[in-house]
Enzyme design. Structure first.
Site, mmCIF file in Angstrom:
data_model
loop_
_atom_site.group_PDB
_atom_site.id
_atom_site.type_symbol
_atom_site.label_atom_id
_atom_site.label_comp_id
_atom_site.label_asym_id
_atom_site.label_seq_id
_atom_site.Cartn_x
_atom_site.Cartn_y
_atom_site.Cartn_z
ATOM 1 N N CYS A 1 32.967 -66.582 -7.588
ATOM 2 C CA CYS A 1 32.781 -65.380 -8.415
ATOM 3 C C CYS A 1 31.367 -64.815 -8.345
ATOM 4 O O CYS A 1 31.135 -63.684 -8.754
ATOM 5 C CB CYS A 1 33.162 -65.679 -9.857
ATOM 6 S SG CYS A 1 34.799 -66.392 -9.981
ATOM 7 N N ASN B 1 40.675 -61.734 -13.664
ATOM 8 C CA ASN B 1 39.527 -62.248 -12.914
ATOM 9 C C ASN B 1 39.812 -62.114 -11.418
ATOM 10 O O ASN B 1 40.685 -62.795 -10.884
ATOM 11 C CB ASN B 1 39.310 -63.719 -13.307
ATOM 12 C CG ASN B 1 38.111 -64.352 -12.611
ATOM 13 O OD1 ASN B 1 37.572 -63.786 -11.658
ATOM 14 N ND2 ASN B 1 37.711 -65.518 -13.084
ATOM 15 N N HIS C 1 30.358 -60.746 -14.812
ATOM 16 C CA HIS C 1 31.580 -61.226 -14.173
ATOM 17 C C HIS C 1 32.693 -61.226 -15.228
ATOM 18 O O HIS C 1 32.484 -61.645 -16.364
ATOM 19 C CB HIS C 1 31.353 -62.632 -13.626
ATOM 20 C CG HIS C 1 32.604 -63.296 -13.142
ATOM 21 N ND1 HIS C 1 33.496 -62.655 -12.319
ATOM 22 C CD2 HIS C 1 33.122 -64.530 -13.384
ATOM 23 C CE1 HIS C 1 34.506 -63.464 -12.071
ATOM 24 N NE2 HIS C 1 34.308 -64.603 -12.704
HETATM 25 O O1 UT7 Z 1 35.629 -67.195 -12.882
HETATM 26 C C1 UT7 Z 1 35.161 -68.392 -13.411
HETATM 27 C C2 UT7 Z 1 36.221 -69.374 -13.702
HETATM 28 N N1 UT7 Z 1 36.978 -69.197 -14.899
HETATM 29 C C3 UT7 Z 1 36.524 -69.363 -16.154
HETATM 30 O O2 UT7 Z 1 35.367 -69.386 -16.424
HETATM 31 C C4 UT7 Z 1 37.541 -69.544 -17.236
HETATM 32 C C5 UT7 Z 1 36.951 -70.223 -18.424
HETATM 33 N N2 UT7 Z 1 37.916 -70.702 -19.378
HETATM 34 C C6 UT7 Z 1 38.774 -69.923 -20.085
HETATM 35 O O3 UT7 Z 1 38.807 -68.724 -19.927
HETATM 36 C C7 UT7 Z 1 39.653 -70.588 -21.143
HETATM 37 O O4 UT7 Z 1 39.259 -71.940 -21.275
HETATM 38 C C8 UT7 Z 1 41.181 -70.505 -20.841
HETATM 39 C C9 UT7 Z 1 41.651 -69.065 -21.027
HETATM 40 C C10 UT7 Z 1 41.449 -70.958 -19.416
HETATM 41 C C11 UT7 Z 1 41.947 -71.377 -21.806
HETATM 42 O O5 UT7 Z 1 41.672 -70.992 -23.144
HETATM 43 P P1 UT7 Z 1 41.350 -72.081 -24.250
HETATM 44 O O6 UT7 Z 1 41.135 -71.362 -25.508
HETATM 45 O O7 UT7 Z 1 40.243 -72.942 -23.727
HETATM 46 O O8 UT7 Z 1 42.736 -72.846 -24.350
HETATM 47 P P2 UT7 Z 1 43.047 -74.388 -24.099
HETATM 48 O O9 UT7 Z 1 43.024 -74.696 -22.648
HETATM 49 O O10 UT7 Z 1 42.169 -75.193 -25.003
HETATM 50 O O11 UT7 Z 1 44.541 -74.488 -24.634
HETATM 51 C C12 UT7 Z 1 44.866 -74.254 -26.021
HETATM 52 C C13 UT7 Z 1 46.370 -74.381 -26.167
HETATM 53 C C14 UT7 Z 1 46.941 -75.671 -25.578
HETATM 54 O O12 UT7 Z 1 47.982 -76.105 -26.407
HETATM 55 P P3 UT7 Z 1 47.729 -77.275 -27.469
HETATM 56 O O13 UT7 Z 1 47.293 -78.465 -26.664
HETATM 57 O O14 UT7 Z 1 46.673 -76.772 -28.399
HETATM 58 O O15 UT7 Z 1 49.082 -77.437 -28.099
HETATM 59 C C15 UT7 Z 1 47.507 -75.209 -24.254
HETATM 60 O O16 UT7 Z 1 48.558 -76.028 -23.809
HETATM 61 O O17 UT7 Z 1 47.038 -73.295 -25.508
HETATM 62 C C16 UT7 Z 1 48.014 -73.835 -24.599
HETATM 63 N N3 UT7 Z 1 48.062 -72.942 -23.432
HETATM 64 C C17 UT7 Z 1 48.849 -71.855 -23.376
HETATM 65 N N4 UT7 Z 1 49.741 -71.334 -24.232
HETATM 66 C C18 UT7 Z 1 50.365 -70.200 -23.866
HETATM 67 C C19 UT7 Z 1 47.337 -73.038 -22.287
HETATM 68 N N5 UT7 Z 1 47.647 -72.007 -21.472
HETATM 69 C C20 UT7 Z 1 48.580 -71.271 -22.115
HETATM 70 C C21 UT7 Z 1 49.285 -70.094 -21.794
HETATM 71 N N6 UT7 Z 1 50.148 -69.578 -22.695
HETATM 72 N N7 UT7 Z 1 49.069 -69.443 -20.627
#
Ligand code: UT7
Length: 329
Positions: free
Chosen positions: A114, A286, A256
């Site tokens: 990125c 992204n 970004h």
């Molecule tokens: O370009 C550079 C690279 N990318 C980044 O920098 C991305 C950086 N990270 C992020 O943007 C975020 O961490 C994400 C968007 C990827 C994830 O968001 P989060 O708030 O960190 O969610 P999480 O991974 O902590 O998941 C929270 C919950 C989980 O359920 P439980 O364990 O709380 O029951 C996941 O299983 O959300 C669930 N979950 C989803 N639910 C619905 C994870 N993905 C999804 C989904 N739809 N797509």
């Protein structure tokens, strides 16, 4: 002095909405939009015409027209992508022929995820200042839809395809446009946060990988999130310090586009007004190396960013690479 002479962008025609995604994996529009700011993204055609170098050709032709120069005026192409058309030859060389450039210019690919476009602009600035080049076409073009596991909801909702370009050249006498300062770096100790280990020399793709879908990109989202906000804030401070221009004087931050919450948190850490931050993640998700040039180009087209404005590019990505540029457009 160097400046950005012109820009261009190309977005694939196919739109994939969050509702479309909810039919593929267990997710929903509310979760995706709330957690990432993304409503839809573009996906390249696999029938041809929208490969990374095709998108770059279209965007570059736009930039050449705006700069009022011919393809053979370009004496270097820097092509930033982690999803090149093919392994060999490099995408910059493929693009050279598509643009009918016959001057045998330098063609260089960079794979810094990125941060790719910012790396490219900063390198172009150096090549021009050392007399190695006069007009450099910098490209960020990605077809991430090929590398995403469409059955992994933690990753497939984030990414999209697209391309943005800029032509960097010398500032004509009497003009005030200028690339003031650049900042680049990487911290390889964070390589495990975002990687795609299969498919390189160490571990070529086998039928087992294909069966188990282990050849796709994998990311530790939470870890990336934390590093991202800290890095983007540090990048911005660093490039301001190097240029002697304070953040208060910056008219536009072009970060970004990885997650709206990363962008907002970075703005808060810096105390930077949200209305001066360029955001288009809702439309494209992204697109890795392409997010900053697409956002920059669109903001110019919309009349937000004008000649004379001070603009700060701010990027981070897998590696963990990072970079920033402070310029007067
Ligand atoms: O370009 C550079 C690279 N990318 C980044 O920098 C991305 C950086 N990270 C992020 O943007 C975020 O961490 C994400 C968007 C990827 C994830 O968001 P989060 O708030 O960190 O969610 P999480 O991974 O902590 O998941 C929270 C919950 C989980 O359920 P439980 O364990 O709380 O029951 C996941 O299983 O959300 C669930 N979950 C989803 N639910 C619905 C994870 N993905 C999804 C989904 N739809 N797509």
């Amino acid at each position: 002095m160097t400046k950005i002479l012109s820009t261009g962008a190309y977005l694939p025609k196919k739109v994939l909405t969050n509702d479309d995604l909810s039919k593929i994996v267990e997710t929903n529009h509310e979760w995706i939009f709330e957690r990432t700011g993304i409503a839809e993204r573009r996906i390249c055609s696999t029938d041809g015409g929208e490969w990374p170098t095709d998108m770059a050709e279209k965007a570059a032709k736009q930039a050449l027209k705006t700069a009022n120069i011919t393809p053979n005026d370009i004496d270097m192409i820097i092509f930033a992508s982690v999803t090149p058309d093919m392994k060999l030859p490099n995408s910059a060389s493929i693009l050279q022929t598509k643009l009918e450039i016959t001057n045998k210019c330098t063609c260089l690919d960079i794979a810094v995820a990125c941060s790719g476009f910012v790396y490219g602009v900063n390198m172009a600035d150096s090549f021009i200042k050392t007399g190695m080049a006069k007009k450099v076409l910098v490209v960020g073009s990605e077809m991430l839809s090929r590398e995403v596991n469409w059955s992994d909801r933690s990753i497939c909702i984030l990414f999209g395809d697209g391309c943005g370009v800029a032509i960097v050249g010398e500032t004509p006498a009497g003009e005030s446009s200028e690339i003031h300062a650049t900042h680049l770096g990487s911290d390889g100790s964070g390589k495990e946060f975002f990687h795609q280990k299969i498919g390189g020399a160490v571990e070529p793709i086998t039928s087992t990988h294909l069966k188990e879908s282990t050849h796709f990109m994998t990311m530790k989202g939470r870890e990336m999130f934390k590093v991202a906000t800290r890095t983007l804030a540090e990048n911005a401070k660093m490039v301001c310090k190097k240029s002697g221009i304070s953040l208060d004087e910056v008219d536009w931050l072009v970060p970004h586009q990885a997650n709206i919450r990363i962008i907002e948190t970075t703005g808060k850490l810096l105390g930077f007004p949200p209305e001066k931050v360029i955001v288009n993640i809702q439309k494209y998700g992204n697109t890795s190396a392409a997010t900053i040039p697409i956002a920059f180009h669109e903001a110019i087209e919309e009349g937000k960013i004008k000649r004379g404005d001070k603009v700060l590019f701010d990027a981070f990505g897998a590696g963990l690479t990072f970079g920033s540029t402070l310029l007067t457009y």
